[in-house]
Design a protein around this motif. Structure first.
Motif, PDB file in Angstrom:
ATOM      1  N   GLU A   1      32.271  17.537  43.423  1.00  0.00           N
ATOM      2  CA  GLU A   1      31.704  16.460  43.120  1.00  0.00           C
ATOM      3  C   GLU A   1      32.523  15.407  42.515  1.00  0.00           C
ATOM      4  OE1 GLU A   1      29.459  19.069  41.239  1.00  0.00           O
ATOM      5  OE2 GLU A   1      27.788  18.406  42.562  1.00  0.00           O
ATOM      6  N   THR A   2      32.424  14.228  43.103  1.00  0.00           N
ATOM      7  CA  THR A   2      33.143  13.008  42.427  1.00  0.00           C
ATOM      8  C   THR A   2      32.453  12.334  41.654  1.00  0.00           C
ATOM      9  OG1 THR A   2      33.683  12.627  44.923  1.00  0.00           O
ATOM     10  CG2 THR A   2      34.821  10.974  43.336  1.00  0.00           C
ATOM     11  N   GLY A   3      32.902  12.250  40.241  1.00  0.00           N
ATOM     12  CA  GLY A   3      32.132  12.085  39.048  1.00  0.00           C
ATOM     13  C   GLY A   3      32.946  10.806  38.449  1.00  0.00           C
ATOM     14  N   VAL A   4      32.522   9.748  38.249  1.00  0.00           N
ATOM     15  CA  VAL A   4      33.197   8.599  37.419  1.00  0.00           C
ATOM     16  C   VAL A   4      32.260   8.201  36.293  1.00  0.00           C
ATOM     17  CG1 VAL A   4      34.384   6.380  37.601  1.00  0.00           C
ATOM     18  CG2 VAL A   4      34.380   8.048  39.534  1.00  0.00           C
ATOM     19  N   ALA A   5      32.708   8.040  35.047  1.00  0.00           N
ATOM     20  CA  ALA A   5      32.050   7.446  33.779  1.00  0.00           C
ATOM     21  C   ALA A   5      32.948   6.774  32.997  1.00  0.00           C
ATOM     22  CB  ALA A   5      31.342   8.449  33.220  1.00  0.00           C
ATOM     23  N   ILE A   6      32.210   5.909  32.233  1.00  0.00           N
ATOM     24  CA  ILE A   6      32.797   5.103  30.976  1.00  0.00           C
ATOM     25  C   ILE A   6      32.435   5.852  29.775  1.00  0.00           C
ATOM     26  CG2 ILE A   6      33.379   2.984  30.029  1.00  0.00           C
ATOM     27  CD1 ILE A   6      33.071   1.913  32.889  1.00  0.00           C
ATOM     28  N   TYR A   7      33.135   6.283  28.558  1.00  0.00           N
ATOM     29  CA  TYR A   7      32.524   6.446  27.383  1.00  0.00           C
ATOM     30  C   TYR A   7      33.032   5.471  26.505  1.00  0.00           C
ATOM     31  CZ  TYR A   7      32.574   8.650  22.660  1.00  0.00           C
ATOM     32  OH  TYR A   7      32.407   8.955  21.470  1.00  0.00           O
ATOM     33  N   ASN A   8      32.174   4.933  25.484  1.00  0.00           N
ATOM     34  CA  ASN A   8      32.481   3.689  24.691  1.00  0.00           C
ATOM     35  C   ASN A   8      32.284   4.555  23.431  1.00  0.00           C
ATOM     36  OD1 ASN A   8      31.089   1.955  22.426  1.00  0.00           O
ATOM     37  ND2 ASN A   8      32.355   0.663  23.950  1.00  0.00           N
ATOM     38  N   SER A   9      33.628   4.495  22.633  1.00  0.00           N
ATOM     39  CA  SER A   9      33.737   5.246  21.373  1.00  0.00           C
ATOM     40  C   SER A   9      32.967   4.577  20.177  1.00  0.00           C
ATOM     41  CB  SER A   9      35.036   5.279  20.920  1.00  0.00           C
ATOM     42  OG  SER A   9      36.019   4.198  20.836  1.00  0.00           O
ATOM     43  N   GLU A  10      32.634   3.223  19.947  1.00  0.00           N
ATOM     44  CA  GLU A  10      31.848   2.645  19.014  1.00  0.00           C
ATOM     45  C   GLU A  10      30.515   2.862  19.128  1.00  0.00           C
ATOM     46  OE1 GLU A  10      34.273   0.593  20.698  1.00  0.00           O
ATOM     47  OE2 GLU A  10      35.596   0.832  19.308  1.00  0.00           O
ATOM     48  N   LYS A  11      30.008   2.993  20.534  1.00  0.00           N
ATOM     49  CA  LYS A  11      28.662   3.499  20.445  1.00  0.00           C
ATOM     50  C   LYS A  11      28.358   4.937  20.556  1.00  0.00           C
ATOM     51  CE  LYS A  11      27.107  -0.684  22.987  1.00  0.00           C
ATOM     52  NZ  LYS A  11      27.026  -1.078  24.445  1.00  0.00           N
ATOM     53  N   HIS A  12      29.459   5.855  20.720  1.00  0.00           N
ATOM     54  CA  HIS A  12      29.538   7.193  20.995  1.00  0.00           C
ATOM     55  C   HIS A  12      28.543   7.523  22.261  1.00  0.00           C
ATOM     56  CE1 HIS A  12      29.996  11.282  20.805  1.00  0.00           C
ATOM     57  NE2 HIS A  12      28.621  11.542  20.310  1.00  0.00           N
ATOM     58  N   GLU A  13      28.836   6.696  23.151  1.00  0.00           N
ATOM     59  CA  GLU A  13      27.891   6.978  24.259  1.00  0.00           C
ATOM     60  C   GLU A  13      28.745   6.563  25.657  1.00  0.00           C
ATOM     61  OE1 GLU A  13      24.118   4.729  23.036  1.00  0.00           O
ATOM     62  OE2 GLU A  13      25.000   3.823  25.083  1.00  0.00           O
ATOM     63  N   ILE A  14      27.965   7.259  26.759  1.00  0.00           N
ATOM     64  CA  ILE A  14      28.502   7.220  28.022  1.00  0.00           C
ATOM     65  C   ILE A  14      27.634   5.858  28.404  1.00  0.00           C
ATOM     66  CG2 ILE A  14      28.209   7.905  30.241  1.00  0.00           C
ATOM     67  CD1 ILE A  14      30.319   9.526  28.795  1.00  0.00           C
ATOM     68  N   ILE A  15      28.591   4.547  28.675  1.00  0.00           N
ATOM     69  CA  ILE A  15      27.890   3.524  29.039  1.00  0.00           C
ATOM     70  C   ILE A  15      27.499   3.194  30.431  1.00  0.00           C
ATOM     71  CG2 ILE A  15      28.355   2.394  26.786  1.00  0.00           C
ATOM     72  CD1 ILE A  15      30.657   0.972  28.392  1.00  0.00           C
ATOM     73  N   ALA A  16      28.064   4.063  31.385  1.00  0.00           N
ATOM     74  CA  ALA A  16      28.077   4.019  32.828  1.00  0.00           C
ATOM     75  C   ALA A  16      28.487   5.132  33.351  1.00  0.00           C
ATOM     76  CB  ALA A  16      28.845   2.659  33.315  1.00  0.00           C
ATOM     77  N   GLN A  17      27.816   5.603  34.603  1.00  0.00           N
ATOM     78  CA  GLN A  17      28.155   6.649  35.277  1.00  0.00           C
ATOM     79  C   GLN A  17      27.881   6.850  36.545  1.00  0.00           C
ATOM     80  OE1 GLN A  17      26.137  10.276  34.249  1.00  0.00           O
ATOM     81  NE2 GLN A  17      24.933   9.458  32.864  1.00  0.00           N
ATOM     82  N   ALA A  18      28.398   7.407  37.393  1.00  0.00           N
ATOM     83  CA  ALA A  18      28.019   7.713  38.937  1.00  0.00           C
ATOM     84  C   ALA A  18      28.664   9.040  39.424  1.00  0.00           C
ATOM     85  CB  ALA A  18      28.673   6.431  39.607  1.00  0.00           C
ATOM     86  N   LEU A  19      27.936   9.644  40.213  1.00  0.00           N
ATOM     87  CA  LEU A  19      28.308  10.953  40.644  1.00  0.00           C
ATOM     88  C   LEU A  19      27.824  10.846  42.247  1.00  0.00           C
ATOM     89  CD1 LEU A  19      29.007  13.996  39.520  1.00  0.00           C
ATOM     90  CD2 LEU A  19      26.614  14.195  39.781  1.00  0.00           C
ATOM     91  N   TYR A  20      28.824  11.675  42.863  1.00  0.00           N
ATOM     92  CA  TYR A  20      28.552  11.843  44.295  1.00  0.00           C
ATOM     93  C   TYR A  20      28.678  13.246  44.627  1.00  0.00           C
ATOM     94  CZ  TYR A  20      28.870  11.768  49.350  1.00  0.00           C
ATOM     95  OH  TYR A  20      28.809  12.165  50.632  1.00  0.00           O
ATOM     96  N   SER A  21      27.564  13.861  45.083  1.00  0.00           N
ATOM     97  CA  SER A  21      27.883  15.244  45.366  1.00  0.00           C
ATOM     98  C   SER A  21      28.057  15.381  46.889  1.00  0.00           C
ATOM     99  CB  SER A  21      26.616  16.053  45.077  1.00  0.00           C
ATOM    100  OG  SER A  21      26.438  17.160  45.407  1.00  0.00           O
ATOM    101  N   GLN A  22      29.014  16.289  47.287  1.00  0.00           N
ATOM    102  CA  GLN A  22      29.501  16.503  48.456  1.00  0.00           C
ATOM    103  C   GLN A  22      28.545  17.810  49.117  1.00  0.00           C
ATOM    104  OE1 GLN A  22      33.566  17.543  48.341  1.00  0.00           O
ATOM    105  NE2 GLN A  22      34.189  15.365  47.816  1.00  0.00           N
ATOM    106  N   VAL A  23      27.550  17.955  48.819  1.00  0.00           N
ATOM    107  CA  VAL A  23      26.844  19.202  48.934  1.00  0.00           C
ATOM    108  C   VAL A  23      26.601  19.238  50.487  1.00  0.00           C
ATOM    109  CG1 VAL A  23      24.305  20.222  48.922  1.00  0.00           C
ATOM    110  CG2 VAL A  23      25.674  19.782  46.837  1.00  0.00           C
ATOM    111  N   GLU A  24      26.097  18.209  50.930  1.00  0.00           N
ATOM    112  CA  GLU A  24      25.577  18.187  52.450  1.00  0.00           C
ATOM    113  C   GLU A  24      26.806  18.154  53.288  1.00  0.00           C
ATOM    114  OE1 GLU A  24      23.525  14.439  53.569  1.00  0.00           O
ATOM    115  OE2 GLU A  24      22.014  15.034  51.872  1.00  0.00           O
ATOM    116  N   LEU A  25      27.825  17.785  52.897  1.00  0.00           N
ATOM    117  CA  LEU A  25      29.216  17.881  53.686  1.00  0.00           C
ATOM    118  C   LEU A  25      29.550  19.371  53.840  1.00  0.00           C
ATOM    119  CD1 LEU A  25      31.862  16.559  54.767  1.00  0.00           C
ATOM    120  CD2 LEU A  25      32.923  16.728  52.343  1.00  0.00           C
ATOM    121  N   HIS A  26      29.361  20.093  52.792  1.00  0.00           N
ATOM    122  CA  HIS A  26      29.661  21.602  52.847  1.00  0.00           C
ATOM    123  C   HIS A  26      28.672  22.584  53.316  1.00  0.00           C
ATOM    124  CE1 HIS A  26      33.502  20.505  51.016  1.00  0.00           C
ATOM    125  NE2 HIS A  26      32.845  19.869  49.881  1.00  0.00           N
TER     126      HIS A  26
END
Ligand code: KG4
Ligand code: ZN
Length: 338
Positions: free
Chosen positions: A12-37
Protein backbone atom coordinates in the motif's frame (compact mmCIF):
# COMPACT_ATOMS: atom_id res chain seq x y z
CA UNK A 1 2.78 21.94 13.03
CA UNK A 2 2.12 19.73 9.99
CA UNK A 3 3.96 16.45 9.49
CA UNK A 4 3.78 14.58 6.20
CA UNK A 5 3.80 10.78 6.57
CA UNK A 6 4.77 8.31 3.85
CA UNK A 7 4.13 4.56 4.08
CA UNK A 8 5.56 2.19 1.48
CA UNK A 9 6.60 -0.91 3.45
CA UNK A 10 4.51 -3.47 1.57
CA UNK A 11 1.66 -3.29 -0.94
CA UNK A 12 0.00 0.00 0.00
CA UNK A 13 1.25 3.47 -0.80
CA UNK A 14 -0.09 5.74 1.93
CA UNK A 15 0.51 9.46 2.35
CA UNK A 16 -1.08 11.73 4.96
CA UNK A 17 -0.64 14.99 6.83
CA UNK A 18 -1.02 15.21 10.61
CA UNK A 19 -1.71 18.60 12.17
CA UNK A 20 -0.65 18.78 15.80
CA UNK A 21 -2.73 21.83 16.82
CA UNK A 22 -5.93 20.15 15.66
CA UNK A 23 -4.59 16.70 16.66
CA UNK A 24 -6.04 15.48 13.41
CA UNK A 25 -5.17 13.95 10.07
CA UNK A 26 -6.03 16.83 7.76
CA UNK A 27 -5.43 15.00 4.46
CA UNK A 28 -4.76 11.46 3.40
CA UNK A 29 -4.46 9.32 0.30
CA UNK A 30 -4.05 5.60 -0.04
CA UNK A 31 -3.32 3.51 -3.09
CA UNK A 32 -3.64 -0.24 -2.75
CA UNK A 33 -1.65 -2.50 -5.08
CA UNK A 34 -4.08 -5.38 -4.56
CA UNK A 35 -5.02 -5.69 -8.25
CA UNK A 36 -1.37 -5.69 -9.30
CA UNK A 37 -0.50 -8.66 -7.07
CA UNK A 38 -3.82 -10.54 -7.27
CA UNK A 39 -2.91 -12.62 -10.32
CA UNK A 40 0.20 -13.91 -8.50
CA UNK A 41 -1.73 -14.83 -5.35
CA UNK A 42 0.53 -12.71 -3.11
CA UNK A 43 2.82 -9.68 -3.02
CA UNK A 44 5.60 -9.67 -5.64
CA UNK A 45 8.29 -7.48 -3.99
CA UNK A 46 9.82 -6.10 -7.18
CA UNK A 47 6.44 -5.10 -8.60
CA UNK A 48 5.58 -3.50 -5.28
CA UNK A 49 8.71 -1.29 -5.35
CA UNK A 50 8.05 -0.19 -8.92
CA UNK A 51 4.46 0.71 -8.17
CA UNK A 52 5.46 2.74 -5.09
CA UNK A 53 7.75 4.73 -7.40
CA UNK A 54 4.80 5.48 -9.66
CA UNK A 55 2.48 6.55 -6.87
CA UNK A 56 4.37 8.22 -4.02
CA UNK A 57 4.90 11.65 -5.63
CA UNK A 58 1.36 11.73 -7.03
CA UNK A 59 -0.20 10.99 -3.66
CA UNK A 60 2.03 13.57 -1.97
CA UNK A 61 0.81 16.26 -4.38
CA UNK A 62 -2.73 15.08 -3.81
CA UNK A 63 -2.61 15.43 0.01
CA UNK A 64 -0.96 18.86 -0.17
CA UNK A 65 -3.76 20.00 -2.48
CA UNK A 66 -6.41 18.42 -0.26
CA UNK A 67 -5.07 20.23 2.81
CA UNK A 68 -4.51 23.43 0.82
CA UNK A 69 -0.90 23.56 1.99
CA UNK A 70 2.43 23.97 0.29
CA UNK A 71 5.93 22.82 1.15
CA UNK A 72 6.57 25.74 3.53
CA UNK A 73 3.76 24.52 5.77
CA UNK A 74 5.35 21.11 6.34
CA UNK A 75 7.66 20.89 9.38
CA UNK A 76 8.96 17.36 8.80
CA UNK A 77 8.65 14.44 6.40
CA UNK A 78 8.14 11.12 8.18
CA UNK A 79 8.54 7.80 6.41
CA UNK A 80 8.47 4.09 7.22
CA UNK A 81 12.07 2.99 7.60
CA UNK A 82 11.21 -0.64 8.42
CA UNK A 83 10.33 -3.41 8.93
CA UNK A 84 9.01 -4.41 5.51
CA UNK A 85 10.12 -5.28 1.98
CA UNK A 86 13.56 -3.81 1.37
CA UNK A 87 12.88 -2.42 -2.13
CA UNK A 88 9.54 -0.94 -1.12
CA UNK A 89 11.09 0.65 1.97
CA UNK A 90 13.90 2.14 -0.07
CA UNK A 91 11.42 3.90 -2.33
CA UNK A 92 9.73 5.64 0.62
CA UNK A 93 13.00 6.32 2.37
CA UNK A 94 14.69 7.80 -0.72
CA UNK A 95 11.65 9.84 -1.67
CA UNK A 96 11.10 11.21 1.84
CA UNK A 97 14.73 12.15 2.42
CA UNK A 98 15.02 13.80 -0.98
CA UNK A 99 11.82 15.73 -0.39
CA UNK A 100 13.00 16.82 3.05
CA UNK A 101 16.32 17.91 1.56
CA UNK A 102 14.71 19.96 -1.19
CA UNK A 103 12.12 21.48 1.18
CA UNK A 104 14.80 22.25 3.78
CA UNK A 105 13.08 20.35 6.59
CA UNK A 106 14.03 17.24 8.59
CA UNK A 107 13.19 13.67 7.62
CA UNK A 108 11.97 11.41 10.43
CA UNK A 109 12.27 7.61 10.36
CA UNK A 110 9.32 5.64 11.71
CA UNK A 111 9.07 2.01 12.78
CA UNK A 112 6.09 0.53 10.96
CA UNK A 113 4.84 -1.36 14.04
CA UNK A 114 5.11 1.73 16.22
CA UNK A 115 2.94 3.40 13.59
CA UNK A 116 0.32 0.64 14.02
CA UNK A 117 0.68 0.76 17.79
CA UNK A 118 -0.01 4.51 17.97
CA UNK A 119 -2.84 4.55 15.40
CA UNK A 120 -5.58 4.31 18.11
CA UNK A 121 -4.29 7.66 19.44
CA UNK A 122 -5.95 9.28 16.42
CA UNK A 123 -9.40 8.29 17.73
CA UNK A 124 -11.58 10.32 20.11
CA UNK A 125 -11.46 7.48 22.61
CA UNK A 126 -7.78 6.81 23.10
CA UNK A 127 -5.80 4.91 25.70
CA UNK A 128 -3.48 6.45 28.28
CA UNK A 129 -0.04 4.94 28.89
CA UNK A 130 0.60 2.29 30.13
CA UNK A 131 -1.36 -0.38 28.24
CA UNK A 132 -0.99 -3.77 26.62
CA UNK A 133 -1.01 -3.82 22.82
CA UNK A 134 -1.89 -6.75 20.61
CA UNK A 135 -0.27 -6.05 17.24
CA UNK A 136 -1.57 -8.37 14.56
CA UNK A 137 -0.66 -7.77 10.95
CA UNK A 138 0.41 -9.72 7.88
CA UNK A 139 4.03 -9.86 9.02
CA UNK A 140 3.82 -9.69 12.82
CA UNK A 141 1.83 -10.97 15.79
CA UNK A 142 2.96 -9.70 19.14
CA UNK A 143 1.88 -8.69 22.58
CA UNK A 144 3.64 -5.60 23.84
CA UNK A 145 3.68 -3.99 27.26
CA UNK A 146 3.59 -0.31 26.34
CA UNK A 147 4.92 1.44 29.44
CA UNK A 148 5.24 4.88 27.86
CA UNK A 149 5.89 6.32 24.43
CA UNK A 150 8.95 4.48 23.05
CA UNK A 151 9.20 2.15 26.04
CA UNK A 152 8.09 -1.20 24.69
CA UNK A 153 8.57 -4.63 26.17
CA UNK A 154 7.67 -7.48 23.87
CA UNK A 155 5.81 -10.03 25.96
CA UNK A 156 5.35 -12.62 23.24
CA UNK A 157 5.52 -13.08 19.48
CA UNK A 158 4.57 -15.62 16.88
CA UNK A 159 7.18 -18.33 16.50
CA UNK A 160 6.04 -19.02 12.93
CA UNK A 161 3.25 -17.46 10.83
CA UNK A 162 1.78 -14.12 11.84
CA UNK A 163 -2.00 -14.04 12.42
CA UNK A 164 -2.65 -12.19 9.15
CA UNK A 165 -0.36 -14.56 7.29
CA UNK A 166 -2.32 -17.53 8.66
CA UNK A 167 -5.55 -15.91 7.45
CA UNK A 168 -4.02 -15.28 4.03
CA UNK A 169 -2.51 -18.75 3.62
CA UNK A 170 -5.70 -20.50 4.75
CA UNK A 171 -7.73 -18.33 2.37
CA UNK A 172 -5.37 -19.32 -0.43
CA UNK A 173 -5.91 -23.02 0.35
CA UNK A 174 -9.62 -22.35 0.03
CA UNK A 175 -9.16 -20.58 -3.33
CA UNK A 176 -10.46 -17.31 -1.96
CA UNK A 177 -7.80 -15.32 -3.78
CA UNK A 178 -5.65 -12.47 -2.56
CA UNK A 179 -5.85 -10.67 -0.18
CA UNK A 180 -7.35 -13.56 1.69
CA UNK A 181 -7.81 -12.34 5.27
CA UNK A 182 -10.85 -10.11 4.78
CA UNK A 183 -12.38 -12.61 2.31
CA UNK A 184 -12.05 -15.48 4.76
CA UNK A 185 -13.61 -13.31 7.48
CA UNK A 186 -16.54 -12.52 5.17
CA UNK A 187 -17.05 -16.20 4.32
CA UNK A 188 -16.97 -17.07 8.03
CA UNK A 189 -20.13 -14.98 8.49
CA UNK A 190 -22.05 -17.73 6.60
CA UNK A 191 -20.47 -20.49 8.70
CA UNK A 192 -22.20 -22.42 11.47
CA UNK A 193 -20.75 -22.79 14.93
CA UNK A 194 -19.86 -26.26 16.21
CA UNK A 195 -19.46 -28.04 12.86
CA UNK A 196 -15.66 -28.11 13.01
CA UNK A 197 -13.39 -27.68 15.99
CA UNK A 198 -9.89 -26.31 15.38
CA UNK A 199 -7.12 -26.41 18.02
CA UNK A 200 -6.09 -23.33 20.07
CA UNK A 201 -2.32 -23.54 19.53
CA UNK A 202 0.04 -23.06 22.49
CA UNK A 203 -2.73 -22.18 24.94
CA UNK A 204 -2.26 -25.36 27.02
CA UNK A 205 1.12 -24.18 28.34
CA UNK A 206 2.22 -20.97 29.99
CA UNK A 207 3.72 -18.14 27.99
CA UNK A 208 2.68 -15.49 25.52
CA UNK A 209 4.15 -16.91 22.33
CA UNK A 210 1.88 -17.65 19.38
CA UNK A 211 2.03 -20.28 16.67
CA UNK A 212 -0.42 -20.17 13.80
CA UNK A 213 1.10 -22.39 11.12
CA UNK A 214 -0.55 -25.53 12.56
CA UNK A 215 -3.98 -24.01 12.04
CA UNK A 216 -3.29 -23.70 8.34
CA UNK A 217 -2.32 -27.40 8.19
CA UNK A 218 -5.43 -28.29 10.19
CA UNK A 219 -7.51 -26.30 7.69
CA UNK A 220 -5.84 -28.12 4.78
CA UNK A 221 -6.65 -31.53 6.28
CA UNK A 222 -10.22 -30.55 7.11
CA UNK A 223 -10.67 -29.20 3.60
CA UNK A 224 -9.35 -32.41 2.11
CA UNK A 225 -11.93 -34.48 4.01
CA UNK A 226 -15.00 -32.26 3.50
CA UNK A 227 -17.48 -32.27 0.59
CA UNK A 228 -16.17 -28.87 -0.71
CA UNK A 229 -19.69 -27.41 -0.71
CA UNK A 230 -20.15 -23.67 -0.13
CA UNK A 231 -21.53 -24.43 3.32
CA UNK A 232 -18.60 -26.67 4.25
CA UNK A 233 -16.12 -23.95 3.20
CA UNK A 234 -18.00 -21.38 5.25
CA UNK A 235 -18.05 -23.74 8.24
CA UNK A 236 -14.29 -24.22 7.96
CA UNK A 237 -13.75 -20.46 7.68
CA UNK A 238 -15.89 -20.01 10.78
CA UNK A 239 -13.95 -22.60 12.79
CA UNK A 240 -10.60 -21.21 11.65
CA UNK A 241 -11.49 -17.63 12.56
CA UNK A 242 -12.96 -18.75 15.88
CA UNK A 243 -9.69 -20.57 16.71
CA UNK A 244 -7.50 -17.56 15.85
CA UNK A 245 -9.71 -15.14 17.77
CA UNK A 246 -9.97 -17.46 20.77
CA UNK A 247 -6.21 -17.99 20.86
CA UNK A 248 -5.56 -14.25 20.70
CA UNK A 249 -8.12 -13.69 23.47
CA UNK A 250 -6.52 -16.25 25.77
CA UNK A 251 -3.09 -14.67 25.29
CA UNK A 252 -4.41 -11.12 25.74
CA UNK A 253 -6.06 -12.13 28.98
CA UNK A 254 -2.79 -13.66 30.18
CA UNK A 255 -0.79 -10.58 29.20
CA UNK A 256 -3.22 -8.33 31.09
CA UNK A 257 -3.02 -10.54 34.17
CA UNK A 258 0.76 -10.67 33.99
CA UNK A 259 1.19 -6.90 33.66
CA UNK A 260 -1.80 -5.76 35.71
CA UNK A 261 -2.81 -3.37 32.89
CA UNK A 262 -6.47 -2.46 32.44
CA UNK A 263 -6.32 -1.15 28.90
CA UNK A 264 -5.83 -3.18 25.75
CA UNK A 265 -5.00 -1.77 22.34
CA UNK A 266 -5.38 -3.85 19.20
CA UNK A 267 -3.84 -2.66 15.98
CA UNK A 268 -2.49 -3.92 12.64
CA UNK A 269 -4.45 -5.34 9.70
CA UNK A 270 -6.11 -8.20 11.60
CA UNK A 271 -7.54 -5.72 14.13
CA UNK A 272 -10.04 -4.84 11.37
CA UNK A 273 -11.56 -8.29 12.01
CA UNK A 274 -15.03 -7.71 13.41
CA UNK A 275 -15.19 -10.95 15.37
CA UNK A 276 -11.86 -10.15 17.08
CA UNK A 277 -13.00 -6.62 17.95
CA UNK A 278 -16.30 -7.88 19.39
CA UNK A 279 -14.76 -10.67 21.42
CA UNK A 280 -12.02 -8.49 22.87
CA UNK A 281 -14.52 -5.76 23.76
CA UNK A 282 -16.54 -8.42 25.59
CA UNK A 283 -13.46 -9.74 27.38
CA UNK A 284 -12.45 -6.27 28.53
CA UNK A 285 -15.93 -5.53 29.86
CA UNK A 286 -15.75 -8.78 31.81
CA UNK A 287 -12.33 -7.84 33.18
CA UNK A 288 -13.46 -4.31 34.09
CA UNK A 289 -11.06 -2.76 31.56
CA UNK A 290 -11.32 -1.18 28.14
CA UNK A 291 -10.28 -2.03 24.61
CA UNK A 292 -9.11 0.53 22.04
CA UNK A 293 -8.67 0.11 18.32
CA UNK A 294 -8.16 2.31 15.30
CA UNK A 295 -11.03 3.01 12.89
CA UNK A 296 -11.01 0.21 10.26
CA UNK A 297 -9.18 2.27 7.59
CA UNK A 298 -6.30 2.88 10.04
CA UNK A 299 -6.02 -0.81 11.00
CA UNK A 300 -4.42 -1.81 7.71
CA UNK A 301 -1.38 0.03 6.33
CA UNK A 302 -1.84 3.77 5.83
CA UNK A 303 0.07 7.05 5.79
CA UNK A 304 -1.86 8.56 8.72
CA UNK A 305 -0.23 6.35 11.35
CA UNK A 306 3.21 7.19 9.95
CA UNK A 307 2.47 10.94 9.97
CA UNK A 308 1.29 10.72 13.60
CA UNK A 309 4.15 8.51 14.85
CA UNK A 310 6.54 10.76 12.89
CA UNK A 311 5.14 13.81 14.67
CA UNK A 312 5.64 12.12 18.05
CA UNK A 313 9.24 11.17 17.20
CA UNK A 314 10.02 14.60 15.70
CA UNK A 315 8.59 16.50 18.69
CA UNK A 316 10.98 14.49 20.88
CA UNK A 317 13.94 15.54 18.79
CA UNK A 318 14.30 12.63 16.38
CA UNK A 319 15.40 13.32 12.83
CA UNK A 320 17.54 11.54 10.27
CA UNK A 321 20.72 12.25 8.42
CA UNK A 322 20.26 12.34 4.66
CA UNK A 323 21.94 8.95 4.19
CA UNK A 324 19.47 6.49 2.69
CA UNK A 325 18.83 3.53 4.93
CA UNK A 326 16.11 0.92 5.29
CA UNK A 327 15.70 -1.91 7.77
CA UNK A 328 13.74 -4.91 6.49
CA UNK A 329 14.17 -6.49 9.95
CA UNK A 330 13.93 -4.27 13.00
CA UNK A 331 13.05 -5.55 16.50
CA UNK A 332 10.66 -3.05 18.08
CA UNK A 333 12.21 -3.33 21.55
CA UNK A 334 15.34 -1.60 20.22
CA UNK A 335 13.35 1.65 20.26
CA UNK A 336 13.52 4.08 23.14
CA UNK A 337 11.71 7.25 24.11
CA UNK A 338 14.53 9.47 22.63
O1 KG4 B 1 -1.10 -4.20 8.82
P1 KG4 B 1 -1.34 -4.72 7.47
O2 KG4 B 1 -2.16 -3.89 6.51
O3 KG4 B 1 0.00 -5.02 6.73
C1 KG4 B 1 1.13 -5.50 7.38
O4 KG4 B 1 1.81 -4.69 8.06
O5 KG4 B 1 1.35 -6.72 7.28
O6 KG4 B 1 -2.01 -6.16 7.65
C2 KG4 B 1 -2.41 -6.92 6.57
C3 KG4 B 1 -2.94 -8.24 7.09
C4 KG4 B 1 -3.19 -9.23 5.97
O7 KG4 B 1 -2.64 -10.48 6.35
C5 KG4 B 1 -4.71 -9.29 5.90
O8 KG4 B 1 -5.20 -10.52 5.44
C6 KG4 B 1 -5.09 -9.05 7.34
O9 KG4 B 1 -4.19 -8.05 7.77
N1 KG4 B 1 -6.49 -8.58 7.46
C7 KG4 B 1 -7.47 -9.30 8.05
C8 KG4 B 1 -8.65 -8.51 7.94
N2 KG4 B 1 -8.35 -7.35 7.30
C9 KG4 B 1 -7.01 -7.42 7.01
N3 KG4 B 1 -7.46 -10.50 8.66
C10 KG4 B 1 -8.61 -10.95 9.16
N4 KG4 B 1 -9.78 -10.27 9.10
C11 KG4 B 1 -9.85 -9.07 8.50
N5 KG4 B 1 -11.01 -8.41 8.45
ZN1 ZN C 1 1.25 -3.01 8.65
Amino acid sequence: MNVLGIETSCDETGVAIYNSEKHEIIAQALYSQVELHAEYGGVVPELASRDHIRKTALLTEQVLRQANLNQKDISAVAFTQGPGLIGALLVGSTFARSLAYSWGCPAVAVHHMEGHLLAPMLEDEKPDFPFVALLVSGGHSMLVDVKAFGDYEILGESIDDAAGEAFDKTAKLMDLGYPGGPRLARLAEQGRPGVYKFPRPMTDRPGLEFSFSGLKTFAANTLHKCDKSEQALADIAYAFQEAVVDTLMIKCRRALEQTGRKQLVIAGGVSANIKLREQLAELMTKLGGKVFYPRPEFCTDNGAMIAYAGYQRFSRGDSESLAIEARPRWPMDELNAS
